[in-house]
Design an enzyme around this catalytic site. Structure first.
Site, PDB file in Angstrom:
ATOM      1  N   TRP A 102       2.529   1.722  -3.298  1.00 55.27           N
ATOM      2  CA  TRP A 102       1.272   1.940  -4.455  1.00 55.27           C
ATOM      3  C   TRP A 102       1.173   3.529  -4.235  1.00 55.27           C
ATOM      4  CZ3 TRP A 102      -3.180   4.893  -3.886  1.00 55.27           C
ATOM      5  CH2 TRP A 102      -4.303   4.587  -4.862  1.00 55.27           C
ATOM      6  N   HIS A 103       1.315   3.918  -3.179  1.00 53.10           N
ATOM      7  CA  HIS A 103       1.128   5.700  -3.019  1.00 53.10           C
ATOM      8  C   HIS A 103       2.369   6.332  -3.814  1.00 53.10           C
ATOM      9  CE1 HIS A 103      -1.841   4.671  -0.322  1.00 53.10           C
ATOM     10  NE2 HIS A 103      -2.251   5.995  -0.444  1.00 53.10           N
ATOM     11  N   GLY A 104       3.694   5.829  -3.824  1.00 49.40           N
ATOM     12  CA  GLY A 104       4.603   6.311  -4.423  1.00 49.40           C
ATOM     13  C   GLY A 104       6.019   5.726  -4.394  1.00 49.40           C
ATOM     14  N   PHE A 139      -0.268   9.803  -7.645  1.00 53.08           N
ATOM     15  CA  PHE A 139      -0.535   8.245  -7.502  1.00 53.08           C
ATOM     16  C   PHE A 139      -1.096   7.656  -8.809  1.00 53.08           C
ATOM     17  CE2 PHE A 139       0.950   9.595  -3.573  1.00 53.08           C
ATOM     18  CZ  PHE A 139       0.130  10.178  -3.039  1.00 53.08           C
ATOM     19  N   SER A 197       0.954  -1.138   0.157  1.00 52.33           N
ATOM     20  CA  SER A 197      -0.068  -0.112   0.038  1.00 52.33           C
ATOM     21  C   SER A 197       0.811   1.216  -0.003  1.00 52.33           C
ATOM     22  CB  SER A 197      -0.912   0.111   1.116  1.00 52.33           C
ATOM     23  OG  SER A 197      -1.913  -0.831   1.056  1.00 52.33           O
TER      24      SER A 197
END
Lengths: 372, 470
Positions: free
Chosen positions: B324-326, B470, B321
């Site tokens: 996934w954001h960066g 994102f 997670s």
């Protein structure tokens, strides 16, 4: 329905254009479509700018937003990039002065010493041409009236020391024998004689009264520097102007409010008593400095005390008077120094929070010219 | 094109609405699809064709995935894995290639060798969101949770529907499959959509953007300029900025969806009232949590195995997670931070009990605030320095003092308190206002918010949505 309104206005050609003050008109880029400039995103950028311009709704919305900020939050703009703030007692203050007026960003002693040395050399060169040099140190609103600075713009005292660049600089000028006018000191001495302030609520620079007093001080100092110059100027307050002079409302134009008149306060109505110089020829004076000089010229040009009063605005632009065209100054061209040497007096003006910039390159050019 | 731009508000959206309702019902999906691609191509012209090609690829292979497909279960599974791998490989390439090569180069150069040279890969906007949606489709069809899309247009519209294309909510295919085929359009839905959109725009423009100015200024301060009080205000302001920005965007997406008859899933539910980290993730970016749970956590085994296995699964989910954001270590650390507290709650057996502790937000909220430093900082070093400032451990240089007025204007401070009030106190009233969109109060309030938002949009500088990156 609201979202349809601007397009509707455009279709039925209803004009609702609003001008904003203080906005530089940017060059409009051509709106040309090609796959290449669409791929690069250039077309989209230009289209969005074109669309916003065509809608022509943004200026009106900006004014509305500014009005909300003013009425509800006592601030001028939503954007942190605004150049001025609303200070105490309804004073508009340019941001650039606020922290500097409280002792932040002070030029170091060494820097000021080297500037004084440069000025001394400048003085000596000018003396060869029989031209006195005079330094005029302008003051600014928050430096002179510290109480207009709002609390949320106060620099904590523990972060600034006791060092005063102005005091240090004037001491060094004294030691070097360079004549100067410390306008802050002078206006302080005059303050008890007047009930009015020397800076307008809506202006950056000294107001009609402040500039008149400085001009009178300029004349009296010139009397010591130029033999035979005996012009005098007396300044008295004879009531109030409902609307200050345009030069005392320069910050008003950038507030972009629907009701800017709410910020306007009456200003002292100054009665000037000129005594013209008794001797001919009248001197010609060159001023090298900043926008603080414009207010002095308002008084000087009325007095007709000089045969010529030219200005090198930040040593970037030449503004001759009474005749001549404004021109940009090429600092590499010695013609500007040669022209300077045709005057009877050179005045270098600088604001007290920017002492390290005094001359704006003119002394350096003069020294270079002299060497060659 | 962003929702808060004049072009979108005064041209794209009104024109799209008019064209949609003027078009015959049978053509509406196609029309929305074309306009959605125009919307996406406006910001990412080179990726739009790729998006279509990938949608075609997913649709083509989905023919063989459903329960009624002719292939064996094993073959279908292979096709599914191929589909997921293809989608993920594009995500990895566009989003993480620069990061991996950068880290590789650091390692190579640490040993005195010359690093690898490469052209930087540009990140297509929204790729993290639509990739997850595409995977959701393939898995749902494979599992039989939803039937395969009846046409390429239907499927492509699911992926590219412009309200949620760029920054969510992440819609799982089975949540919207029926609506792609048939949906109702009522005045109630339409007004609810307008109200929701207005509220979302107001959250973004009237709250998030104002706070964002101060946050950007404070986080840009050099270490010697940043005082402890500035640091605390900065991170608290960011805490509310990110919430109102992201939830505002979600509101706008949901609102626009309603205009066209789509009911998109909710994405936020008063997250700062969470009583545990577990609770937080049922309230914050709900659609991401649901996606992770359904397509990653549960397939990994969820909590069906041992405690150790469950903890491992949790950690995998939250590290991913974060990533996934960066594509940077501070996001990974952010994910790990949340994973740590989730694991702790589970280990201590308090994750369910905490829901009964009314004062639990007083503990959870500060911990969440602390995690946002990792999210907002540019690098791990920046985050570390910022934490030191929060704790008063960094020396402040005296040469360049900043004053409150130049970092936080009066209106920003007012907005900050409004954000606190809306996040913690007026929750029930807010729910009522959104629910009853026919009330004169609700409609008048949303209209007023729309007008104020339009005014503020002009006054404040351009501010893109935070979750766009994102």
């Amino acid at each position: 329905m609201t979202l349809f309104v601007p397009l509707l206005f455009e279709v039925v050609a209803i004009e609702w254009h609003v001008e904003l003050g203080g906005v530089t008109k940017k060059k409009k880029e051509a709106l040309e479509f090609s796959l290449e400039n669409f791929r690069r995103g250039e077309f989209q950028n230009r289209f969005e700018k074109w669309f916003t311009r065509k809608l022509d709704i943004r200026p009106a919305l900006i004014k509305t937003d500014n009005q909300i900020n003013y009425e509800l939050f006592s601030q001028l703009s939503s954007s942190e990039r605004g150049k001025a703030i609303l200070g105490n007692d309804g004073h508009l203050i340019e941001k650039i002065y606020i922290k500097r007026a409280q002792g932040a960003f002070t030029p170091k002693r060494q820097k000021l010493l080297s500037k004084v040395k440069e000025l001394k050399k400048t003085q000596r060169i000018l003396q060869q041409y029989n031209i006195p040099l005079l330094i005029l140190i302008s003051t600014n609103k928050p430096s002179f009236y510290n109480e207009v600075i709002p609390n949320n713009y106060r620099v904590p005292q523990r972060l600034v020391g006791d060092y005063s660049p102005l005091q240090f600089f004037t001491e060094q000028l004294n030691n070097a024998g360079i004549p100067f006018i410390d306008s802050r000191e002078f206006l302080k001495s005059e303050a008890s004689s007047f009930n009015d302030k020397f800076f307008a609520q809506t202006g950056t620079h000294w107001n009609e009264l402040g500039s008149c007093l400085i001009t009178s001080k300029l004349y009296s100092t010139m009397h010591e520097l130029l033999l035979g110059f005996d012009a005098k100027l007396e300044c008295q307050v004879r009531g109030q102007r409902k609307l200050p002079l345009p030069m005392d409302r320069d910050l008003l134009s950038v507030t972009n409010l629907w009701t800017p008149e709410k910020l306007v306060h009456p200003a002292p109505l100054v009665k000037r008593a000129f005594q013209e110089p008794s001797h001919a020829p009248r001197p010609s004076v060159l001023f090298v400095g900043t926008s603080y000089l414009w207010a002095l010229f308002y008084n000087i040009d009325k007095a007709n005390a000089f045969s010529k009063r030219d200005m090198y605005y930040y040593f970037k632009r030449s503004v001759p008077s009474p005749r001549g065209t404004e021109r940009p100054i090429d600092r590499s061209d010695p013609i500007w120094v040669k022209r300077a040497l045709t005057h009877n007096l050179v005045v270098l003006e600088v604001n007290e929070v920017f002492l390290h910039r005094i001359g704006y390159g003119f002394p350096k050019m003069l020294l270079k010219y002299d060497k060659e | 094109m962003v929702f808060s731009s004049f072009l979108f508000l005064f041209a794209f959206l009104p024109i799209t609405v008019v064209l949609y309702f003027v078009a015959p019902k049978s053509s509406r999906n196609a029309l929305l699809l074309i306009l959605s691609y125009l919307f996406y191509a406006w910001g990412a012209p080179t990726i739009a064709p790729l998006l279509f090609v990938m949608s075609f690829f997913d649709f083509a292979i989905s023919r063989h995935l459903g329960p009624d497909g002719k292939f064996s279960v094993r073959t279908k599974k292979t096709i599914l894995v191929l589909g997921i791998a293809t989608n993920l490989s594009l995500l990895v390439y566009y989003k993480y290639w620069n990061f991996f090569l950068g880290e590789l180069n650091s390692l190579i150069e640490a040993y005195g060798f010359e690093g690898v040279h490469w052209s930087e890969v540009l990140l297509p906007i929204g790729i993290s969101f639509f990739t997850f949606q595409k995977i959701s489709y393939l898995v749902d069809v494979y599992r039989g949770t939803a039937k395969r899309a009846e046409s390429l247009i239907q499927y492509a519209l699911y992926v590219a529907l412009f309200p949620q294309l760029i920054a969510g909510p992440i819609v799982r295919y089975h949540e919207i499959a029926e609506q792609l085929k048939t949906r109702t359009h009522t005045l109630e839905k339409f007004t609810a959509g307008l109200t929701r959109f207005s509220i979302g725009l107001a959250k973004k423009v009237l709250i998030a953007d104002f706070l964002g100015q101060s946050v950007d200024a404070i986080f840009a301060l050099q270490s010697g300029e940043l005082t402890t009080s500035f640091a605390w205000f900065g991170i608290l302001a960011y805490t509310f900025q990110i919430y109102f920005d992201f939830s505002g965007y979600s509101d706008m997406a949901i609102g626009i969806g309603l205009l066209f008859g789509f009911t998109l899933p909710e994405n936020f539910r008063n997250p700062y009232l969470a009583r545990s980290f577990r609770d937080f993730w049922t309230r914050w970016h709900i659609t991401l949590s649901n996606w992770m749970k359904e397509y990653l956590y549960i397939p990994l085994g969820g909590n069906r195995g041992s405690e150790l296995r469950t903890a491992v699964n949790l950690w995998i989910v939250f590290l991913l997670s974060g990533l996934w954001h960066g594509a940077s270590w501070n996001f990974v650390l952010w994910g790990a931070y949340h994973g740590l507290f989730l694991s702790l709650e589970r280990a201590l057996g308090i994750e369910k009990q905490a829901t009964h502790w009314r004062l639990a937000p007083l503990i959870v909220f500060p911990l969440i605030v602390f995690s946002w430093v990792l999210f907002r900082a540019d690098t791990v070093e920046h985050a570390t320095a910022f934490y030191q400032h929060l704790l008063g451990l960094q020396h402040v240089a005296l040469e360049k003092p900043f004053v409150w007025g130049e970092l936080v204007q009066s209106r920003t401070m007012f907005v900050f308190w409004i954000a606190i009030a809306l996040s913690f106190f007026f929750v029930r009233y807010r729910g009522k206002a959104i629910g009853n969109t026919h009330s004169l109060v609700a409609l008048s309030a949303s209209y007023l918010l729309l007008l104020l938002s339009l005014v503020a949009l002009a006054g404040i500088d351009y501010a893109p949505f935070l979750y766009f990156r994102f």
